[in-house]
Write a protein that holds these residues in place. Structure first.
Motif, PDB file in Angstrom:
ATOM      1  N   ASP A 107       0.776  -1.306  -0.070  1.00  0.00           N
ATOM      2  CA  ASP A 107      -0.093   0.007   0.141  1.00  0.00           C
ATOM      3  C   ASP A 107       0.858   1.316   0.077  1.00  0.00           C
ATOM      4  O   ASP A 107       1.476   1.466   1.000  1.00  0.00           O
ATOM      5  CB  ASP A 107      -1.157  -0.099   1.354  1.00  0.00           C
ATOM      6  CG  ASP A 107      -1.499   1.230   1.690  1.00  0.00           C
ATOM      7  OD1 ASP A 107      -2.145   1.932   0.711  1.00  0.00           O
ATOM      8  OD2 ASP A 107      -1.450   1.820   2.675  1.00  0.00           O
ATOM      9  N   PHE A 134      -6.043  -1.733  -7.634  1.00  0.00           N
ATOM     10  CA  PHE A 134      -5.799  -0.635  -6.786  1.00  0.00           C
ATOM     11  C   PHE A 134      -6.940   0.602  -6.935  1.00  0.00           C
ATOM     12  O   PHE A 134      -7.497   0.984  -7.875  1.00  0.00           O
ATOM     13  CB  PHE A 134      -4.529  -0.013  -6.752  1.00  0.00           C
ATOM     14  CG  PHE A 134      -4.064   0.329  -8.143  1.00  0.00           C
ATOM     15  CD1 PHE A 134      -3.674  -0.647  -9.108  1.00  0.00           C
ATOM     16  CD2 PHE A 134      -3.846   1.660  -8.427  1.00  0.00           C
ATOM     17  CE1 PHE A 134      -3.188  -0.298 -10.540  1.00  0.00           C
ATOM     18  CE2 PHE A 134      -3.595   1.968  -9.742  1.00  0.00           C
ATOM     19  CZ  PHE A 134      -2.992   1.004 -10.602  1.00  0.00           C
ATOM     20  N   HIS A 177      -1.843  -0.853  -4.874  1.00  0.00           N
ATOM     21  CA  HIS A 177      -1.721  -2.127  -3.955  1.00  0.00           C
ATOM     22  C   HIS A 177      -1.410  -3.332  -4.710  1.00  0.00           C
ATOM     23  O   HIS A 177      -2.045  -4.200  -5.004  1.00  0.00           O
ATOM     24  CB  HIS A 177      -3.257  -2.361  -3.773  1.00  0.00           C
ATOM     25  CG  HIS A 177      -4.093  -1.363  -2.365  1.00  0.00           C
ATOM     26  ND1 HIS A 177      -3.198  -1.032  -1.550  1.00  0.00           N
ATOM     27  CD2 HIS A 177      -5.221  -0.941  -2.420  1.00  0.00           C
ATOM     28  CE1 HIS A 177      -4.024  -0.416  -0.585  1.00  0.00           C
ATOM     29  NE2 HIS A 177      -5.489  -0.319  -1.185  1.00  0.00           N
TER      30      HIS A 177
END
Ligand SMILES: Cc1cc2nc3c(=O)[nH]c(=O)nc-3n(C[C@H](O)[C@H](O)[C@H](O)COP(=O)(O)OP(=O)(O)OC[C@H]3O[C@@H](n4cnc5c(N)ncnc54)[C@H](O)[C@@H]3O)c2cc1C
Lengths: 342, 447
Positions: free
Chosen positions: B303, B333, B341
């Motif tokens: 992240d 993401f 992500h």
């Protein structure tokens, strides 16, 4: 951290050192603690907030400094703007206008600076639709009480890295650090924007509107601002017109005095107070301009007061940053008695 | 991550939380608040046998429709709250992909986001007031029902503090009205580069959709096989874009997003015809992490956030890094806010694979920072990213954060092992003369 973690991360243990010569010069101007008390002067449009005893000419032995100014970088495709906080809100707005964007800092007096508006932390009358001032701030680089440059927050539109010093800075009246430059979130300007007013029940109206930008009420009349696409503004305006509103020039002149109240208290305001007027309230928000004799929020408890003392001491042990200002004293309503004596 | 809990408590009330904290203090133990335990940075993982205060049994909800807010106890599950509000025409805007299981207390502590936070803002924008038990067991209220409570924005400081400054025991969050109109678009690109460029172009055109999610080919194929969401499996990348609001704006923005995607060589742009199709498109996105179990039994979800205009650049590096380490990477993401992500998929039984996963992850974090990004967009720092804090912040920055934390919790009782790396405090800063100050400004580090 384990030893391996240390060595892993150790390669670049420098973070992002600020190299901007203008910010460095500002830090030098503020100097180390030995350089004594300093206060920052912006546009003086909210100079008295939280500082009943600070003389308007500038406190005696306190050195007055100004934050650097200028728009450093505007990135329309990022929807962010990096601006030095001595810049006025009006200048910033003019810079963003051609691209069809704006920052949600609206309704401040001419001359108000970005730094002043953030340090005071009071939002304009479009808070209902645009959110509070504090939510525009993504990153701040400030000069600490030690005369060092500190970076709070980060350079992206989303970020949860570390403790949120940006939130602490907004509304701190310059008692945590002196803002140098800030990265602000921008938003698209609405295609269409207008005001409607008339006598109406603001709460019934609010229930039938979808996310209006501003809804003001003086106990009798209502002022409504709608922003958006033409068709949507027309639809919402039709709802307002059914409640007795008609298109008008703009919001009323806001009476002097401002306080923050539970928006639920506005809904329950008794008839006598409604009719007495003397105020303009932001419905759905809870800011009241002018006179307010209604219920006030409970004052901060002693834990909150203790936290304030500890935080202030931690960031400014010698009390040199904007001495005389007290964020806890910032929300003071004008009551009927005070108004009479003005 | 392995934990080491001392005592685990399941309080029902604020008073019980206070008792837990006080008793822990009397025995010299730290406290670690814990919600549903879905956090991905290890924030709720106990270290050195602390008292773990689990909030899952604190489930009360009081809706205050007049004020358009709701008071919740911290154990309330995110999606349960939204389900409860829906009949009244409201919802709680932050919608993490884990919303079926994560708690409001965890959302507040991590300042959680979700696909729809692009337009609506992350948790911080929705929290009005928080009742908090501090590290010494005392109770206080941060923020308030009025919009500008006197003093520092301590509410704002608490949100995202990862359990390090106190335990939230009651939280007032705003109700968000359900939008009158919604349109969900699926745009299908041959080249991921075109999809990424379309994201920037949508934003630059002055539209902030409710959500812009991107999925690369690998994850699209896996998800499609898992739930049959109707995703094109031969696409290089897909964008899931949602616009909402009043009907006029939704129509205008749907047309604009369609046009921008086509201008960036989308092969097709499909608008969900009805709620059923819309829900199916979202189901694919929201079950993506579960679906990868079909490929390999384990995954490591990263992240980071990068400037939106650097998405493509960093994405290329992510593939290159994973390839070099021989790890499968999939990307799903929050493209609209640049929140990457990368999902590293592996089988932990393979010898040596964990080291490669960690090395690849570290390089991805580094690449994101080099592109002007940040360590975390929504999962937080916890234990996971502590070693990297010095990559983003200088010694002086970290010291400022430590001062804030210590002012809340002078005895270091709340989740002390998390977020700030050891050595973040430098007491010497307080006694700088001007030459030392200059030196520190130049070097950025305490030498
Ligand atoms: C499959 C999957 C998808 C995810 N998707 C997203 C996403 O889209 N967006 C996102 O933001 N996150 C996402 N997450 C991460 C995680 O779900 C969120 O961070 C969530 O908010 C954590 O809530 P929790 O109740 O599980 O908290 P926990 O994991 O139990 O705790 C998280 C942190 O909060 C602290 N904490 C918990 N309760 C309290 C309290 N009452 N007071 C003080 N501190 C407290 C803990 O100490 C810890 O530091 C995802 C996780 C998974 C597994």
């Amino acid at each position: 951290m384990t030893a391996t973690d240390q060595s892993r991360a150790g390669a670049a243990q420098l973070g992002r050192v600020v190299r901007d010569p203008i910010l460095l010069a500002f830090a030098d101007e503020v100097g180390a603690a030995e350089a004594g008390p300093v206060a920052v002067e912006g546009g003086r449009t909210q100079w008295e907030v939280g500082a009943p005893d600070v003389p308007t000419a500038g406190p005696g032995d306190v050195r007055l400094v100004r934050a650097p100014s200028g728009v450093v970088a505007f990135e329309p495709a990022e929807m962010t703007v990096l601006v030095r906080v001595g810049t006025t809100v009006a200048e910033l707005d003019a810079e963003l206008r051609p691209s069809g964007q704006q920052v949600a800092l609206e309704g401040f007096e001419p001359g108000a600076t970005v730094g002043g508006v953030l340090s005071v932390g009071r939002s304009g009358i479009t808070r209902l639709g645009h959110g509070p001032v504090r939510d525009t701030l993504l990153q701040a680089r400030y000069v600490s009480a030690e005369g060092l440059l500190v970076t709070a927050g980060g350079p992206t539109v989303k970020n949860v890295t570390g403790f949120d010093l940006c939130r602490l800075l907004v509304g701190s009246l310059g008692t945590i650090g002196l803002l140098g430059d800030v990265l602000l979130r921008t938003r698209p300007r609405p295609q269409h924007s207008g005001w409607w007013c008339g006598e109406a029940d603001p709460f019934a109206l609010q229930d039938q509107l979808y996310r209006p930008t501003s809804l003001l009420w003086d106990g009798t009349r209502v002022w409504l601002r709608l922003d958006g696409y033409h068709a949507d503004v027309a639809d919402q305006a039709a709802v307002a017109e059914r409640h007795g509103l008609a298109a008008c020039e703009g919001p009323p002149v806001l009476p002097a005095g401002r306080c923050s109240v539970d928006p639920g208290a506005l809904r329950r305001l008794d008839a006598a107070r409604r009719e007495a007027g003397g105020f303009v309230a932001e419905i759905g928000v809870g800011i009241v301009h002018g006179r307010w004799d209604g219920p006030r929020p409970t004052p901060p408890d002693h834990q909150v007061r203790a936290l304030h003392r500890r935080i202030r001491r931690a960031f400014d042990p010698t009390g040199r940053l904007n001495p005389g200002r007290d964020p806890l004293a910032a929300s003071q309503p004008i009551t009927a008695g005070q108004e009479a004596s003005r | 991550m392995r934990g080491d809990a001392g005592v685990v408590c399941f309080p029902l009330t604020t008073e019980e939380v206070q008792h837990c904290v006080r008793i822990a203090g009397r025995h010299g133990r730290a406290v670690v608040p814990r919600g549903a335990g879905t956090g991905l940075a290890g924030g709720a993982v106990p270290k050195d046998a602390p008292v773990v205060v689990v909030t899952t049994k604190m489930q009360q909800v009081e809706v205050d429709r007049d004020r358009r807010l709701v008071w919740v106890q911290p154990g309330v599950i995110n999606l349960d709250l939204t389900k409860q509000l829906r009949p009244d025409g409201f919802h709680f805007a932050p919608d993490p992909s884990s919303q079926q299981s994560c708690s409001l207390g965890g959302n507040v502590a991590n300042n959680s986001g979700g696909p729809h936070c692009l337009a609506y803002g992350v948790t911080s924008a929705h929290v009005v007031a928080i009742e908090v038990v501090l590290g010494d067991g005392e109770l206080t209220m941060l923020g308030g029902l009025d919009p500008e409570p006197a003093g520092y924005d301590l509410r704002g400081v608490f949100v995202g503090s990862e359990g390090c400054v106190g335990i939230a025991t009651r939280i007032a969050v705003r109700l968000t009205p359900n939008p009158p109109a919604v349109a969900t678009l699926l745009a299908d690109f041959v080249e991921p580069a075109d999809a990424a460029a379309a994201v920037s172009a949508i934003i630059a055109a002055g539209v902030v959709p409710a959500a812009i999610e991107m999925m690369d080919q690998r994850i699209t194929q896996v998800v499609e096989a898992f739930v049959g969401a109707g995703y094109p499996t031969d696409a290089g990348a897909i964008l899931l874009v949602e616009v909402d609001g009043l009907p006029g704006g939704v129509a205008a923005e749907t047309a604009l997003v369609d046009e921008v995607c086509r201008a960036h060589r989308a092969r097709s742009v499909r608008v969900a015809a009805d709620d059923e199709e819309r829900m199916l498109l979202w189901k694919g996105r929201k079950t993506a992490f579960g679906a990868v179990a079909r490929v390999k039994p384990n995954y490591y979800l990263h992240d980071t956030v990068v400037p939106r205009t650097k998405l493509l650049d960093v994405l290329r590096q992510v593939y290159e890094i994973a390839d070099r380490h021989g790890i499968i990477v999939m990307n799903v993401f929050h493209a609209g806010d640049g929140n990457l992500h990368p999902l590293l998929v592996f089988d932990a039984r393979e010898p040596g694979v964990l080291d490669r996963v960690h090395d690849a992850g570290e390089e991805i974090v580094r690449a994101s920072l080099d592109a002007g990004g940040v360590l975390s967009g929504e999962h937080g720092i916890g234990l996971e990213k502590q070693p990297f804090m010095g990559w983003q912040f200088t010694t002086v920055d970290l010291d400022a954060q430590a001062r804030l934390r210590d002012a809340f919790d002078p005895d270091g009782r709340c989740n002390p092992a998390k977020v700030l790396p050891a050595g973040s405090r430098c007491g010497d800063l307080q006694h700088l003369d001007d030459s030392r100050r200059r030196q520190l400004l130049d070097d950025g580090a305490w030498v």
